[in-house]
Scaffold this active site. Structure first.
Site, PDB file in Angstrom:
ATOM      1  CE  LYS A 193      -3.611   2.459   2.578  1.00 27.84           C
ATOM      2  NZ  LYS A 193      -2.813   3.706   2.729  1.00 27.84           N
ATOM      3  N   GLY A 231      -6.359   0.425   5.052  1.00 26.24           N
ATOM      4  CA  GLY A 231      -5.288  -0.007   5.944  1.00 26.24           C
ATOM      5  C   GLY A 231      -5.785  -0.944   7.018  1.00 26.24           C
ATOM      6  CD  GLU A 269      11.781   2.704  10.211  1.00 25.35           C
ATOM      7  OE1 GLU A 269      11.866   3.464  11.208  1.00 25.35           O
ATOM      8  OE2 GLU A 269      11.691   3.111   9.052  1.00 25.35           O
ATOM      9  CB  CYS A 303      12.121   7.731  11.246  1.00 23.20           C
ATOM     10  SG  CYS A 303      12.813   6.464  10.152  1.00 23.20           S
ATOM     11  CD  GLU A 399       9.415  10.828  14.031  1.00 18.17           C
ATOM     12  OE1 GLU A 399      10.413  10.290  13.510  1.00 18.17           O
ATOM     13  OE2 GLU A 399       8.293  10.295  14.076  1.00 18.17           O
TER      14      GLU A 399
END
Length: 505
Positions: A193, A231, A269, A303, A399
Protein backbone atom coordinates in the site's frame (compact mmCIF):
# COMPACT_ATOMS: atom_id res chain seq x y z
CA UNK A 1 18.06 30.46 -2.23
CA UNK A 2 19.66 30.39 1.20
CA UNK A 3 17.84 29.33 4.33
CA UNK A 4 17.50 32.98 5.30
CA UNK A 5 15.55 33.93 2.19
CA UNK A 6 11.77 34.12 2.19
CA UNK A 7 11.24 34.98 -1.47
CA UNK A 8 9.03 32.79 -3.62
CA UNK A 9 10.40 29.46 -4.76
CA UNK A 10 10.01 28.28 -8.33
CA UNK A 11 10.16 24.78 -9.73
CA UNK A 12 9.35 23.11 -13.00
CA UNK A 13 6.05 21.25 -13.39
CA UNK A 14 5.02 18.55 -15.85
CA UNK A 15 3.14 19.64 -18.96
CA UNK A 16 0.62 16.84 -18.43
CA UNK A 17 -0.63 15.28 -15.21
CA UNK A 18 0.98 12.00 -14.22
CA UNK A 19 -1.35 9.05 -13.71
CA UNK A 20 -0.64 5.50 -12.53
CA UNK A 21 -2.61 2.29 -12.09
CA UNK A 22 -3.12 -0.32 -9.40
CA UNK A 23 -1.51 -3.72 -9.76
CA UNK A 24 -3.93 -6.49 -8.82
CA UNK A 25 -3.43 -10.15 -9.71
CA UNK A 26 -0.97 -9.36 -12.48
CA UNK A 27 -3.16 -6.71 -14.13
CA UNK A 28 -2.72 -2.95 -14.17
CA UNK A 29 -6.16 -1.60 -13.39
CA UNK A 30 -7.80 1.74 -12.74
CA UNK A 31 -10.22 2.74 -10.01
CA UNK A 32 -13.55 4.48 -10.37
CA UNK A 33 -12.21 7.44 -8.42
CA UNK A 34 -8.81 9.10 -8.17
CA UNK A 35 -7.15 11.49 -5.75
CA UNK A 36 -4.62 14.22 -6.39
CA UNK A 37 -0.93 14.01 -5.61
CA UNK A 38 0.59 17.45 -5.07
CA UNK A 39 3.99 18.81 -5.95
CA UNK A 40 5.08 20.01 -2.49
CA UNK A 41 7.46 22.58 -3.97
CA UNK A 42 4.55 24.43 -5.58
CA UNK A 43 1.43 23.16 -3.84
CA UNK A 44 -0.02 22.41 -7.27
CA UNK A 45 -1.45 19.11 -8.53
CA UNK A 46 1.28 16.94 -10.01
CA UNK A 47 -0.78 13.86 -10.85
CA UNK A 48 -3.61 11.56 -9.87
CA UNK A 49 -3.61 8.16 -8.24
CA UNK A 50 -6.37 5.54 -8.23
CA UNK A 51 -8.36 5.49 -5.01
CA UNK A 52 -8.73 1.76 -4.44
CA UNK A 53 -11.98 0.45 -3.02
CA UNK A 54 -12.40 -2.15 -0.32
CA UNK A 55 -13.45 -4.61 -3.02
CA UNK A 56 -10.26 -4.00 -4.99
CA UNK A 57 -8.16 -4.42 -1.86
CA UNK A 58 -10.03 -7.65 -1.07
CA UNK A 59 -9.18 -8.82 -4.60
CA UNK A 60 -5.51 -7.96 -4.08
CA UNK A 61 -5.37 -9.94 -0.83
CA UNK A 62 -7.20 -12.87 -2.43
CA UNK A 63 -4.74 -12.83 -5.34
CA UNK A 64 -1.79 -12.87 -2.96
CA UNK A 65 -3.31 -15.73 -1.00
CA UNK A 66 -3.95 -17.75 -4.15
CA UNK A 67 -0.47 -17.10 -5.51
CA UNK A 68 1.10 -18.23 -2.26
CA UNK A 69 -1.06 -21.34 -1.84
CA UNK A 70 -1.27 -22.61 -5.43
CA UNK A 71 1.90 -21.57 -7.29
CA UNK A 72 5.54 -22.60 -6.92
CA UNK A 73 6.65 -19.09 -5.97
CA UNK A 74 7.29 -19.95 -2.32
CA UNK A 75 9.36 -23.03 -3.18
CA UNK A 76 11.21 -22.01 -6.36
CA UNK A 77 14.19 -20.02 -5.15
CA UNK A 78 15.77 -19.94 -8.61
CA UNK A 79 12.66 -18.26 -10.06
CA UNK A 80 12.64 -15.73 -7.25
CA UNK A 81 16.29 -14.82 -7.76
CA UNK A 82 15.73 -14.41 -11.51
CA UNK A 83 12.72 -12.16 -10.96
CA UNK A 84 14.56 -9.99 -8.46
CA UNK A 85 17.36 -9.62 -10.98
CA UNK A 86 14.82 -8.58 -13.62
CA UNK A 87 13.32 -6.00 -11.29
CA UNK A 88 16.74 -4.58 -10.49
CA UNK A 89 17.42 -4.21 -14.21
CA UNK A 90 14.02 -2.56 -14.78
CA UNK A 91 14.70 -0.07 -11.98
CA UNK A 92 18.06 0.84 -13.49
CA UNK A 93 16.62 1.13 -17.00
CA UNK A 94 13.90 3.49 -15.77
CA UNK A 95 15.87 5.33 -13.12
CA UNK A 96 15.73 8.75 -14.78
CA UNK A 97 11.95 8.66 -15.10
CA UNK A 98 11.74 7.59 -11.48
CA UNK A 99 14.13 10.39 -10.52
CA UNK A 100 11.97 13.11 -12.05
CA UNK A 101 8.83 11.62 -10.49
CA UNK A 102 10.50 11.50 -7.07
CA UNK A 103 11.69 15.09 -7.27
CA UNK A 104 8.23 16.34 -8.27
CA UNK A 105 6.02 14.21 -6.01
CA UNK A 106 8.19 13.64 -2.94
CA UNK A 107 9.93 17.02 -2.97
CA UNK A 108 13.27 15.24 -2.75
CA UNK A 109 16.20 17.18 -4.08
CA UNK A 110 17.98 15.97 -7.17
CA UNK A 111 21.15 15.33 -5.20
CA UNK A 112 19.24 13.24 -2.66
CA UNK A 113 17.82 11.01 -5.41
CA UNK A 114 21.40 10.07 -6.24
CA UNK A 115 21.64 8.67 -2.72
CA UNK A 116 19.08 7.51 -0.18
CA UNK A 117 15.97 8.55 -2.10
CA UNK A 118 16.49 6.39 -5.20
CA UNK A 119 19.87 5.16 -6.37
CA UNK A 120 20.84 3.41 -3.14
CA UNK A 121 17.40 1.83 -2.58
CA UNK A 122 17.55 0.32 -6.07
CA UNK A 123 20.57 -1.65 -4.88
CA UNK A 124 18.38 -3.38 -2.29
CA UNK A 125 16.99 -5.42 -5.19
CA UNK A 126 20.50 -6.31 -6.29
CA UNK A 127 21.49 -7.28 -2.74
CA UNK A 128 18.65 -9.77 -2.26
CA UNK A 129 18.96 -11.17 -5.79
CA UNK A 130 22.59 -11.96 -4.96
CA UNK A 131 21.95 -13.11 -1.40
CA UNK A 132 19.24 -15.64 -2.18
CA UNK A 133 21.24 -18.26 -4.16
CA UNK A 134 23.80 -18.63 -1.38
CA UNK A 135 21.45 -18.41 1.59
CA UNK A 136 20.85 -21.80 3.17
CA UNK A 137 17.22 -22.55 3.93
CA UNK A 138 18.12 -25.69 5.87
CA UNK A 139 20.10 -26.33 9.04
CA UNK A 140 21.19 -29.77 10.22
CA UNK A 141 20.86 -30.43 13.95
CA UNK A 142 22.50 -33.84 13.77
CA UNK A 143 21.31 -37.26 14.84
CA UNK A 144 20.28 -38.46 18.27
CA UNK A 145 19.54 -41.93 19.63
CA UNK A 146 16.18 -42.50 21.25
CA UNK A 147 14.72 -45.83 22.32
CA UNK A 148 17.17 -47.76 20.18
CA UNK A 149 16.58 -45.74 17.00
CA UNK A 150 18.58 -43.05 15.24
CA UNK A 151 16.70 -39.82 14.61
CA UNK A 152 17.90 -37.23 12.13
CA UNK A 153 16.74 -33.69 12.93
CA UNK A 154 16.88 -30.61 10.78
CA UNK A 155 15.33 -27.16 10.30
CA UNK A 156 13.84 -25.81 7.10
CA UNK A 157 13.05 -22.14 6.64
CA UNK A 158 9.97 -21.35 4.60
CA UNK A 159 8.05 -18.25 3.57
CA UNK A 160 5.85 -16.68 6.23
CA UNK A 161 2.92 -16.29 3.80
CA UNK A 162 0.91 -13.29 2.63
CA UNK A 163 2.40 -9.92 3.61
CA UNK A 164 0.64 -6.59 4.02
CA UNK A 165 3.27 -3.91 3.45
CA UNK A 166 2.37 -0.32 4.28
CA UNK A 167 4.86 2.47 3.63
CA UNK A 168 5.28 6.10 4.67
CA UNK A 169 5.61 9.09 2.36
CA UNK A 170 9.11 10.34 3.09
CA UNK A 171 11.34 7.79 1.32
CA UNK A 172 8.84 5.81 -0.78
CA UNK A 173 11.36 3.86 -2.87
CA UNK A 174 13.56 2.95 0.07
CA UNK A 175 10.65 1.89 2.23
CA UNK A 176 8.87 -0.11 -0.48
CA UNK A 177 11.97 -1.94 -1.68
CA UNK A 178 13.22 -2.65 1.86
CA UNK A 179 9.94 -4.49 2.47
CA UNK A 180 9.22 -5.94 -0.94
CA UNK A 181 12.64 -7.35 -1.86
CA UNK A 182 13.28 -9.50 1.24
CA UNK A 183 9.64 -10.62 1.31
CA UNK A 184 9.87 -11.80 -2.29
CA UNK A 185 13.29 -13.36 -1.73
CA UNK A 186 11.80 -15.34 1.16
CA UNK A 187 8.97 -16.61 -1.04
CA UNK A 188 6.16 -14.48 0.36
CA UNK A 189 3.44 -12.79 -1.65
CA UNK A 190 2.71 -9.15 -1.00
CA UNK A 191 0.03 -6.48 -1.00
CA UNK A 192 1.88 -3.17 -0.96
CA UNK A 193 0.00 0.00 0.00
CA UNK A 194 1.37 3.36 -1.10
CA UNK A 195 1.39 6.41 1.15
CA UNK A 196 -1.46 8.81 0.24
CA UNK A 197 0.97 11.75 0.02
CA UNK A 198 3.34 10.01 -2.42
CA UNK A 199 1.32 7.28 -4.18
CA UNK A 200 2.73 7.65 -7.69
CA UNK A 201 6.27 6.63 -6.70
CA UNK A 202 5.03 3.32 -5.29
CA UNK A 203 2.55 2.68 -8.09
CA UNK A 204 5.39 3.17 -10.57
CA UNK A 205 7.12 0.20 -8.94
CA UNK A 206 4.00 -1.90 -9.57
CA UNK A 207 4.03 -0.95 -13.23
CA UNK A 208 7.66 -2.01 -13.60
CA UNK A 209 6.88 -5.36 -11.98
CA UNK A 210 3.94 -5.96 -14.31
CA UNK A 211 5.71 -4.90 -17.49
CA UNK A 212 9.33 -5.97 -17.01
CA UNK A 213 9.47 -9.08 -14.80
CA UNK A 214 8.27 -12.67 -14.76
CA UNK A 215 6.87 -12.34 -11.24
CA UNK A 216 3.67 -14.44 -11.44
CA UNK A 217 0.23 -12.80 -11.16
CA UNK A 218 -0.82 -12.20 -7.58
CA UNK A 219 2.66 -12.40 -6.10
CA UNK A 220 2.89 -8.61 -5.92
CA UNK A 221 -0.14 -6.34 -5.69
CA UNK A 222 0.14 -2.57 -5.32
CA UNK A 223 -2.71 -0.33 -4.18
CA UNK A 224 -3.20 3.32 -3.28
CA UNK A 225 -6.10 4.71 -1.31
CA UNK A 226 -7.25 7.55 0.92
CA UNK A 227 -9.79 5.60 2.97
CA UNK A 228 -8.31 4.50 6.32
CA UNK A 229 -10.55 1.43 6.07
CA UNK A 230 -8.14 0.07 3.45
CA UNK A 231 -5.29 -0.01 5.94
CA UNK A 232 -7.54 -1.55 8.56
CA UNK A 233 -8.54 -4.29 6.14
CA UNK A 234 -4.92 -5.03 5.31
CA UNK A 235 -4.01 -5.37 8.98
CA UNK A 236 -6.97 -7.50 10.09
CA UNK A 237 -7.80 -9.69 7.08
CA UNK A 238 -7.66 -13.40 7.96
CA UNK A 239 -5.71 -14.20 4.77
CA UNK A 240 -2.82 -11.92 5.79
CA UNK A 241 -0.04 -13.65 7.74
CA UNK A 242 2.44 -10.82 8.37
CA UNK A 243 2.31 -7.02 8.52
CA UNK A 244 5.26 -4.74 7.82
CA UNK A 245 4.64 -1.07 8.46
CA UNK A 246 6.67 2.12 8.43
CA UNK A 247 5.13 5.24 9.90
CA UNK A 248 4.35 6.96 13.16
CA UNK A 249 4.52 5.26 16.52
CA UNK A 250 0.88 6.20 17.17
CA UNK A 251 -0.30 4.29 14.11
CA UNK A 252 2.15 1.48 14.83
CA UNK A 253 0.49 0.91 18.19
CA UNK A 254 -2.91 0.75 16.48
CA UNK A 255 -1.65 -1.78 13.94
CA UNK A 256 -0.11 -3.94 16.64
CA UNK A 257 -3.38 -3.93 18.56
CA UNK A 258 -5.38 -4.81 15.45
CA UNK A 259 -3.00 -7.62 14.51
CA UNK A 260 -3.21 -9.11 17.99
CA UNK A 261 -6.75 -10.36 17.36
CA UNK A 262 -5.37 -13.02 15.00
CA UNK A 263 -1.78 -13.04 16.31
CA UNK A 264 -0.29 -11.91 13.01
CA UNK A 265 3.43 -11.39 12.88
CA UNK A 266 4.20 -7.67 12.91
CA UNK A 267 7.26 -5.72 11.81
CA UNK A 268 7.19 -2.03 12.74
CA UNK A 269 9.65 0.70 11.77
CA UNK A 270 8.41 3.74 13.64
CA UNK A 271 9.46 7.15 14.91
CA UNK A 272 12.64 8.53 16.34
CA UNK A 273 14.05 11.42 18.33
CA UNK A 274 17.70 10.60 17.92
CA UNK A 275 20.45 12.42 19.76
CA UNK A 276 23.78 13.64 18.40
CA UNK A 277 26.22 13.92 21.29
CA UNK A 278 29.21 16.25 20.99
CA UNK A 279 31.71 15.29 23.68
CA UNK A 280 33.85 18.05 25.11
CA UNK A 281 36.90 17.05 23.04
CA UNK A 282 35.05 17.02 19.70
CA UNK A 283 35.94 19.33 16.81
CA UNK A 284 33.00 21.72 17.22
CA UNK A 285 33.55 23.56 13.95
CA UNK A 286 33.31 20.33 11.94
CA UNK A 287 30.50 18.78 13.93
CA UNK A 288 28.43 21.96 13.67
CA UNK A 289 28.42 21.50 9.91
CA UNK A 290 27.39 17.87 10.32
CA UNK A 291 24.58 18.74 12.74
CA UNK A 292 23.18 21.56 10.61
CA UNK A 293 23.14 19.73 7.29
CA UNK A 294 21.91 16.47 8.79
CA UNK A 295 18.72 18.00 10.19
CA UNK A 296 18.02 19.64 6.82
CA UNK A 297 18.32 16.40 4.87
CA UNK A 298 14.97 15.99 3.08
CA UNK A 299 13.71 18.93 5.15
CA UNK A 300 14.10 16.88 8.32
CA UNK A 301 11.62 14.24 7.16
CA UNK A 302 13.61 11.21 8.25
CA UNK A 303 12.91 9.03 11.26
CA UNK A 304 16.61 8.39 11.95
CA UNK A 305 17.80 11.98 11.66
CA UNK A 306 19.51 13.35 14.76
CA UNK A 307 17.11 16.08 15.85
CA UNK A 308 18.51 16.57 19.37
CA UNK A 309 22.01 18.06 19.67
CA UNK A 310 23.57 17.43 23.07
CA UNK A 311 26.46 19.77 23.87
CA UNK A 312 28.73 20.48 26.89
CA UNK A 313 27.02 23.10 29.03
CA UNK A 314 30.12 25.30 29.12
CA UNK A 315 30.29 25.39 25.31
CA UNK A 316 26.56 25.71 24.61
CA UNK A 317 26.53 29.27 23.28
CA UNK A 318 29.66 28.76 21.16
CA UNK A 319 28.23 25.66 19.49
CA UNK A 320 24.83 27.27 18.96
CA UNK A 321 26.50 30.12 17.07
CA UNK A 322 28.46 27.68 14.90
CA UNK A 323 25.37 25.64 14.04
CA UNK A 324 23.32 28.75 13.28
CA UNK A 325 26.01 29.97 10.89
CA UNK A 326 25.99 26.65 9.05
CA UNK A 327 22.20 26.57 8.84
CA UNK A 328 22.52 29.86 6.99
CA UNK A 329 24.51 28.06 4.32
CA UNK A 330 21.82 25.45 3.64
CA UNK A 331 20.43 26.12 0.17
CA UNK A 332 16.69 25.52 -0.06
CA UNK A 333 14.35 25.91 -2.98
CA UNK A 334 13.56 24.18 -6.26
CA UNK A 335 14.36 20.49 -5.60
CA UNK A 336 15.03 19.92 -9.29
CA UNK A 337 18.01 22.30 -9.16
CA UNK A 338 21.20 20.26 -8.58
CA UNK A 339 22.51 23.02 -6.30
CA UNK A 340 19.58 22.81 -3.89
CA UNK A 341 20.28 20.99 -0.63
CA UNK A 342 16.86 21.16 1.05
CA UNK A 343 13.43 20.88 -0.51
CA UNK A 344 9.93 21.34 0.95
CA UNK A 345 7.92 19.52 3.55
CA UNK A 346 5.41 17.11 2.07
CA UNK A 347 2.20 19.05 2.77
CA UNK A 348 0.67 22.11 4.36
CA UNK A 349 -0.66 19.79 7.07
CA UNK A 350 2.86 18.73 7.96
CA UNK A 351 4.14 22.31 7.82
CA UNK A 352 1.44 23.43 10.23
CA UNK A 353 2.40 20.63 12.61
CA UNK A 354 6.06 21.64 12.52
CA UNK A 355 5.29 25.32 12.97
CA UNK A 356 2.96 24.60 15.88
CA UNK A 357 5.65 22.61 17.70
CA UNK A 358 8.18 25.41 17.21
CA UNK A 359 5.77 28.08 18.46
CA UNK A 360 4.90 26.05 21.55
CA UNK A 361 8.60 25.42 22.24
CA UNK A 362 9.34 29.15 22.23
CA UNK A 363 6.34 29.80 24.46
CA UNK A 364 7.69 27.15 26.85
CA UNK A 365 11.06 28.89 27.15
CA UNK A 366 13.28 27.68 24.30
CA UNK A 367 15.29 30.33 22.45
CA UNK A 368 14.57 30.65 18.73
CA UNK A 369 18.01 31.28 17.25
CA UNK A 370 17.10 31.13 13.57
CA UNK A 371 14.24 29.99 11.35
CA UNK A 372 10.77 29.25 12.65
CA UNK A 373 9.13 30.62 9.51
CA UNK A 374 7.05 29.31 6.62
CA UNK A 375 8.35 29.98 3.12
CA UNK A 376 5.92 30.22 0.20
CA UNK A 377 4.88 29.08 -2.33
CA UNK A 378 4.80 25.38 -1.70
CA UNK A 379 5.38 23.83 1.71
CA UNK A 380 8.86 25.07 2.60
CA UNK A 381 9.98 25.73 6.15
CA UNK A 382 13.12 27.61 7.11
CA UNK A 383 15.88 25.60 8.85
CA UNK A 384 15.23 26.18 12.53
CA UNK A 385 17.47 26.16 15.58
CA UNK A 386 16.17 26.18 19.16
CA UNK A 387 18.67 26.62 21.99
CA UNK A 388 18.62 26.05 25.73
CA UNK A 389 15.96 23.38 25.37
CA UNK A 390 14.62 21.50 28.39
CA UNK A 391 15.22 17.77 27.75
CA UNK A 392 11.76 16.96 29.13
CA UNK A 393 9.90 19.50 26.98
CA UNK A 394 7.55 18.64 24.13
CA UNK A 395 10.00 19.78 21.44
CA UNK A 396 12.71 17.53 22.93
CA UNK A 397 10.41 14.52 23.22
CA UNK A 398 8.08 14.62 20.19
CA UNK A 399 9.13 13.68 16.66
CA UNK A 400 8.89 16.89 14.61
CA UNK A 401 9.63 15.55 11.11
CA UNK A 402 10.85 18.93 9.92
CA UNK A 403 14.12 20.90 9.72
CA UNK A 404 14.14 21.71 13.43
CA UNK A 405 17.21 21.09 15.60
CA UNK A 406 17.08 21.49 19.38
CA UNK A 407 20.23 22.10 21.42
CA UNK A 408 20.31 20.60 24.91
CA UNK A 409 23.19 21.21 27.32
CA UNK A 410 24.66 18.45 29.49
CA UNK A 411 27.14 18.35 32.38
CA UNK A 412 29.29 15.25 31.76
CA UNK A 413 29.31 11.99 29.79
CA UNK A 414 26.92 10.29 32.20
CA UNK A 415 24.50 13.20 31.91
CA UNK A 416 24.72 13.08 28.11
CA UNK A 417 23.88 9.39 28.09
CA UNK A 418 20.97 9.96 30.47
CA UNK A 419 19.51 12.69 28.28
CA UNK A 420 20.03 10.70 25.08
CA UNK A 421 18.12 7.77 26.64
CA UNK A 422 15.40 10.07 27.97
CA UNK A 423 13.01 9.22 25.14
CA UNK A 424 10.36 6.68 24.24
CA UNK A 425 12.30 6.23 21.01
CA UNK A 426 15.52 4.38 20.26
CA UNK A 427 16.08 4.41 16.52
CA UNK A 428 19.45 6.01 15.92
CA UNK A 429 22.06 8.37 17.28
CA UNK A 430 25.54 9.80 16.85
CA UNK A 431 28.54 10.74 18.93
CA UNK A 432 31.65 12.76 18.15
CA UNK A 433 34.91 12.73 20.08
CA UNK A 434 38.61 12.99 19.42
CA UNK A 435 38.95 9.80 21.45
CA UNK A 436 37.46 6.90 19.45
CA UNK A 437 37.35 4.60 22.48
CA UNK A 438 35.51 7.19 24.53
CA UNK A 439 33.03 7.75 21.70
CA UNK A 440 32.39 4.01 21.42
CA UNK A 441 31.90 3.71 25.17
CA UNK A 442 29.20 6.40 25.05
CA UNK A 443 27.60 4.85 21.95
CA UNK A 444 27.29 1.48 23.66
CA UNK A 445 25.37 3.03 26.55
CA UNK A 446 22.74 4.70 24.35
CA UNK A 447 19.81 2.42 23.55
CA UNK A 448 19.20 2.59 19.83
CA UNK A 449 19.16 0.22 16.89
CA UNK A 450 21.73 2.10 14.79
CA UNK A 451 24.51 4.47 15.76
CA UNK A 452 27.08 6.66 14.01
CA UNK A 453 30.50 7.22 15.56
CA UNK A 454 32.45 10.22 14.31
CA UNK A 455 30.36 10.40 11.15
CA UNK A 456 30.21 6.68 10.33
CA UNK A 457 27.50 5.73 7.81
CA UNK A 458 25.47 2.62 8.64
CA UNK A 459 22.90 3.03 5.82
CA UNK A 460 23.36 0.22 3.30
CA UNK A 461 21.34 -2.71 1.87
CA UNK A 462 23.41 -5.19 3.88
CA UNK A 463 23.10 -3.38 7.23
CA UNK A 464 20.09 -4.22 9.45
CA UNK A 465 18.01 -1.16 10.31
CA UNK A 466 15.46 -0.80 13.09
CA UNK A 467 14.95 0.50 16.59
CA UNK A 468 14.71 -0.15 20.29
CA UNK A 469 11.78 0.78 22.53
CA UNK A 470 8.90 2.50 20.71
CA UNK A 471 10.91 3.00 17.53
CA UNK A 472 9.76 -0.40 16.35
CA UNK A 473 10.00 -4.15 16.25
CA UNK A 474 12.29 -6.13 13.95
CA UNK A 475 14.89 -5.17 11.36
CA UNK A 476 14.92 -4.20 7.70
CA UNK A 477 17.79 -4.84 5.25
CA UNK A 478 20.61 -7.33 5.50
CA UNK A 479 20.18 -10.99 6.32
CA UNK A 480 18.04 -9.98 9.29
CA UNK A 481 15.63 -8.30 6.88
CA UNK A 482 15.20 -11.54 4.93
CA UNK A 483 14.63 -13.57 8.08
CA UNK A 484 11.73 -11.32 9.13
CA UNK A 485 9.76 -13.02 6.34
CA UNK A 486 10.75 -16.62 7.08
CA UNK A 487 9.28 -19.23 9.40
CA UNK A 488 11.33 -22.07 10.84
CA UNK A 489 10.00 -25.62 10.79
CA UNK A 490 11.76 -28.38 12.71
CA UNK A 491 11.75 -31.92 11.24
CA UNK A 492 12.76 -35.28 12.65
CA UNK A 493 12.91 -38.61 10.83
CA UNK A 494 13.96 -42.09 11.87
CA UNK A 495 17.12 -42.76 9.90
CA UNK A 496 16.50 -45.21 7.06
CA UNK A 497 12.72 -44.75 6.98
CA UNK A 498 12.56 -41.40 5.24
CA UNK A 499 14.71 -39.28 3.05
CA UNK A 500 11.98 -36.73 2.37
CA UNK A 501 14.27 -33.91 3.29
CA UNK A 502 16.81 -34.70 0.60
CA UNK A 503 17.04 -31.83 -1.82
CA UNK A 504 15.16 -29.47 0.45
CA UNK A 505 15.86 -25.87 -0.43
Amino acid sequence: MSSQDTDSVGTSAPTTAVTKRLLIDGQLVEAEQTFASLNPATGEVYGHAPDATLEQTEAAIAAARRAFDTTTWSTDAALRARCLDQLHRALLDNVEDLRELTIAEVGATRRLTHGNQLDLPIEIARYYADLLPGYSLTEELGEIELRGERHRRWIEKEAAGVVSAIVAYNYPHQLALAKLMPALAAGCTVVLKAAPDTPLATLALGELIAEHTDIPPGVVNVVSATDIAIGKLMTTHPDVDLITFTGSTVVGRQIMAAASESLKRVFLELGGKSAMVLLDDADFATTAVFAAFTICTHAGQGCALTSRLLVPRARHDEIVELVATNLGWVSSGDPSDPKTYMGPLISERQREKVHGLVERAVAAGATLVTGGAKVDPGFFYAPTLLAGVDPDSEIAQEEVFGPVLVVIPYDDDDDAVRIANNSIYGLSGAVFSADADRALAVARRIRSGTFSINGGNYFSPDAPFGGFKQSGIGRESGVAGLEEFLESKTYAAVVGLSDASEGAQ
